[in-house]
Design a protein around this motif. Structure first.
Motif, mmCIF file in Angstrom:
data_model
loop_
_atom_site.group_PDB
_atom_site.id
_atom_site.type_symbol
_atom_site.label_atom_id
_atom_site.label_comp_id
_atom_site.label_asym_id
_atom_site.label_seq_id
_atom_site.Cartn_x
_atom_site.Cartn_y
_atom_site.Cartn_z
ATOM 1 N N GLU A 155 0.824 -1.263 -0.065
ATOM 2 C CA GLU A 155 0.066 0.053 -0.060
ATOM 3 C C GLU A 155 0.903 1.134 0.081
ATOM 4 O O GLU A 155 1.746 1.426 0.708
ATOM 5 C CB GLU A 155 -0.805 0.078 1.042
ATOM 6 C CG GLU A 155 -1.969 1.050 1.173
ATOM 7 C CD GLU A 155 -3.079 0.873 2.160
ATOM 8 O OE1 GLU A 155 -3.020 0.480 3.138
ATOM 9 O OE2 GLU A 155 -4.083 1.230 2.155
ATOM 10 N N LYS A 156 0.626 2.142 -1.049
ATOM 11 C CA LYS A 156 1.329 3.448 -0.979
ATOM 12 C C LYS A 156 0.533 4.598 -0.972
ATOM 13 O O LYS A 156 -0.660 4.626 -1.375
ATOM 14 C CB LYS A 156 1.907 3.438 -2.330
ATOM 15 C CG LYS A 156 3.177 2.596 -2.610
ATOM 16 C CD LYS A 156 3.904 2.880 -4.081
ATOM 17 C CE LYS A 156 4.491 1.803 -4.522
ATOM 18 N NZ LYS A 156 4.717 1.603 -5.887
ATOM 19 N N VAL A 157 0.852 5.596 -0.240
ATOM 20 C CA VAL A 157 0.071 6.727 0.029
ATOM 21 C C VAL A 157 0.152 7.821 -1.481
ATOM 22 O O VAL A 157 1.236 7.936 -1.940
ATOM 23 C CB VAL A 157 0.699 7.613 1.032
ATOM 24 C CG1 VAL A 157 -0.037 8.950 1.206
ATOM 25 C CG2 VAL A 157 0.584 6.768 2.483
ATOM 26 N N ILE A 158 -0.924 8.051 -1.981
ATOM 27 C CA ILE A 158 -0.972 8.828 -3.021
ATOM 28 C C ILE A 158 -1.156 10.340 -2.612
ATOM 29 O O ILE A 158 -0.568 11.149 -3.196
ATOM 30 C CB ILE A 158 -2.220 8.402 -4.067
ATOM 31 C CG1 ILE A 158 -2.041 6.833 -4.151
ATOM 32 C CG2 ILE A 158 -2.012 9.090 -5.355
ATOM 33 C CD1 ILE A 158 -0.713 6.345 -5.132
ATOM 34 N N LEU A 159 -2.267 10.616 -1.587
ATOM 35 C CA LEU A 159 -2.396 11.899 -1.393
ATOM 36 C C LEU A 159 -2.652 12.101 0.188
ATOM 37 O O LEU A 159 -3.426 11.134 0.761
ATOM 38 C CB LEU A 159 -3.807 12.364 -1.990
ATOM 39 C CG LEU A 159 -3.905 12.832 -3.400
ATOM 40 C CD1 LEU A 159 -5.414 13.173 -3.811
ATOM 41 C CD2 LEU A 159 -3.419 13.871 -3.789
ATOM 42 N N LEU A 160 -2.202 13.012 0.842
ATOM 43 C CA LEU A 160 -2.577 13.380 2.388
ATOM 44 C C LEU A 160 -3.221 14.714 2.096
ATOM 45 O O LEU A 160 -2.555 15.660 1.574
ATOM 46 C CB LEU A 160 -1.248 13.278 3.073
ATOM 47 C CG LEU A 160 -1.439 13.991 4.320
ATOM 48 C CD1 LEU A 160 -2.326 13.117 5.390
ATOM 49 C CD2 LEU A 160 0.150 14.060 5.025
ATOM 50 N N VAL A 161 -4.128 14.644 2.526
ATOM 51 C CA VAL A 161 -5.006 16.042 2.165
ATOM 52 C C VAL A 161 -5.503 16.603 3.790
ATOM 53 O O VAL A 161 -6.124 15.869 4.629
ATOM 54 C CB VAL A 161 -6.281 16.041 1.390
ATOM 55 C CG1 VAL A 161 -6.897 17.203 1.076
ATOM 56 C CG2 VAL A 161 -5.944 15.081 0.193
ATOM 57 N N ARG A 162 -5.311 17.744 3.972
ATOM 58 C CA ARG A 162 -5.781 18.647 5.552
ATOM 59 C C ARG A 162 -6.688 19.538 4.658
ATOM 60 O O ARG A 162 -6.686 20.173 3.627
ATOM 61 C CB ARG A 162 -4.767 18.957 6.061
ATOM 62 C CG ARG A 162 -4.071 18.055 6.819
ATOM 63 C CD ARG A 162 -3.022 18.573 8.038
ATOM 64 N NE ARG A 162 -2.551 17.521 8.586
ATOM 65 C CZ ARG A 162 -1.142 17.104 8.117
ATOM 66 N NH1 ARG A 162 -0.524 17.500 7.306
ATOM 67 N NH2 ARG A 162 -0.602 16.116 8.962
ATOM 68 N N ARG A 163 -7.405 20.144 5.667
ATOM 69 C CA ARG A 163 -8.247 21.617 5.428
ATOM 70 C C ARG A 163 -7.350 22.587 4.909
ATOM 71 O O ARG A 163 -6.184 22.664 5.172
ATOM 72 C CB ARG A 163 -8.833 22.102 6.636
ATOM 73 C CG ARG A 163 -10.020 21.400 7.112
ATOM 74 C CD ARG A 163 -10.832 22.028 8.209
ATOM 75 N NE ARG A 163 -12.086 21.309 8.516
ATOM 76 C CZ ARG A 163 -12.383 20.313 9.227
ATOM 77 N NH1 ARG A 163 -11.488 19.721 9.788
ATOM 78 N NH2 ARG A 163 -13.408 19.760 9.424
#
Lengths: 79, 188
Positions: free
Chosen positions: B13-21
């Motif tokens: 599993e790989k992180v594609i996006l990390l989103v915050r406000r």
């Protein structure tokens, strides 16, 4: 009837303890779940420095006050 | 790129996006506390002479010192708590799933996840002046068999994120179909 001024001082200490309790858990959450990044660590250190400064400056003023004084709740009338 | 662990990470599993406000959200919150910090000074400037008379009193002065100390300590705490709340609310898109992490107060942390191939519909919404001007908004993700929607709240550049997730969902669905067909062939 008179109440000691130190009551306010103890009340203050309780509020500072609550402050420290919340501070501990906020910092804990950041360290535990907040993905240990440099920005995160800098933010925690900055927060702790400013908190310490507020407490030190406050103590400078608080330590100069005579907490043995009393406050008259019911005014005393002279006959 | 992302220096953190994915909750219950799977193999490969790989992180594609990390989103915050959007940062505007935290700036507004902090600004309101800064205004609260400045207010006593404005108050003092306007009513300085009246207050000076009280401060000189033996009883009023100690109480004022304690109150001022607590007032600024707690404003500083609320600023920090706003940052913690902002920082710990995150949405993670991996090559397999989307993960919603929400910190609700000090002792309530909610982590929910959904498989990419279960996603049916993705909608983005920009509402209001600041949202349109600064390009941030909500993303609603509807999944199969679930009434509850995933909501990415007040995230920056929602159109780009929607495009990215849509592409990932399509790829994931194709992969899932291939795997199912492969399983059928193996059974037969």
């Amino acid at each position: 009837m008179a109440i000691p001024l130190s009551i306010f001082y103890y009340l203050y200490l309780i509020l500072v303890l609550i402050y420290l309790f919340y501070t501990f858990f906020n910092v804990y959450h950041l360290m535990r779940f907040g993905f240990l990044t440099l920005g995160n660590i800098v933010m925690v250190i900055f927060y702790l420095i400013v908190s310490s400064l507020i407490l030190i400056i406050s103590w400078n003023y608080i330590s100069q006050i005579d907490w043995q004084q009393t406050i008259s709740v019911i005014p005393q009338f002279q006959p | 790129m992302f220096n953190f662990n994915i909750p219950n990470a799977e193999k490969g599993e790989k992180v594609i996006l990390l989103v915050r406000r959007h940062p505007f959200i935290i700036l507004v919150r902090i600004l309101s506390w800064v205004i609260a910090a400045i207010l006593p000074f404005i108050f003092y400037l306007v009513l300085g002479d009246v207050i000076a008379g009280f401060i000189s009193g033996e009883i009023f002065y100690p109480i004022l010192v304690l109150f001022t100390s607590i007032y600024y300590l707690y404003i500083w705490l609320f600023i920090f708590a706003s940052f913690v709340d902002y920082y710990l609310d995150a949405w993670i898109v991996t090559n397999k799933r989307i993960i919603n992490i929400e910190q609700k107060g000090l002792f309530n942390r909610v982590i929910s996840e959904q498989r990419l191939y279960r996603i049916q519909d993705i909608t983005s919404e920009l509402k209001g002046f600041f949202s349109t001007f600064l390009n941030f908004g909500n993303i609603y993700i509807q999944t199969a068999g679930e009434e509850k929607r995933f909501i990415f709240r007040q995230v920056p550049d929602p159109y780009r994120i929607v495009r990215k997730i849509t592409k990932l969902v399509e790829e994931n669905k194709k992969f899932q179909q291939l795997m199912e067909e492969k399983d059928k062939i193996t059974i037969n």
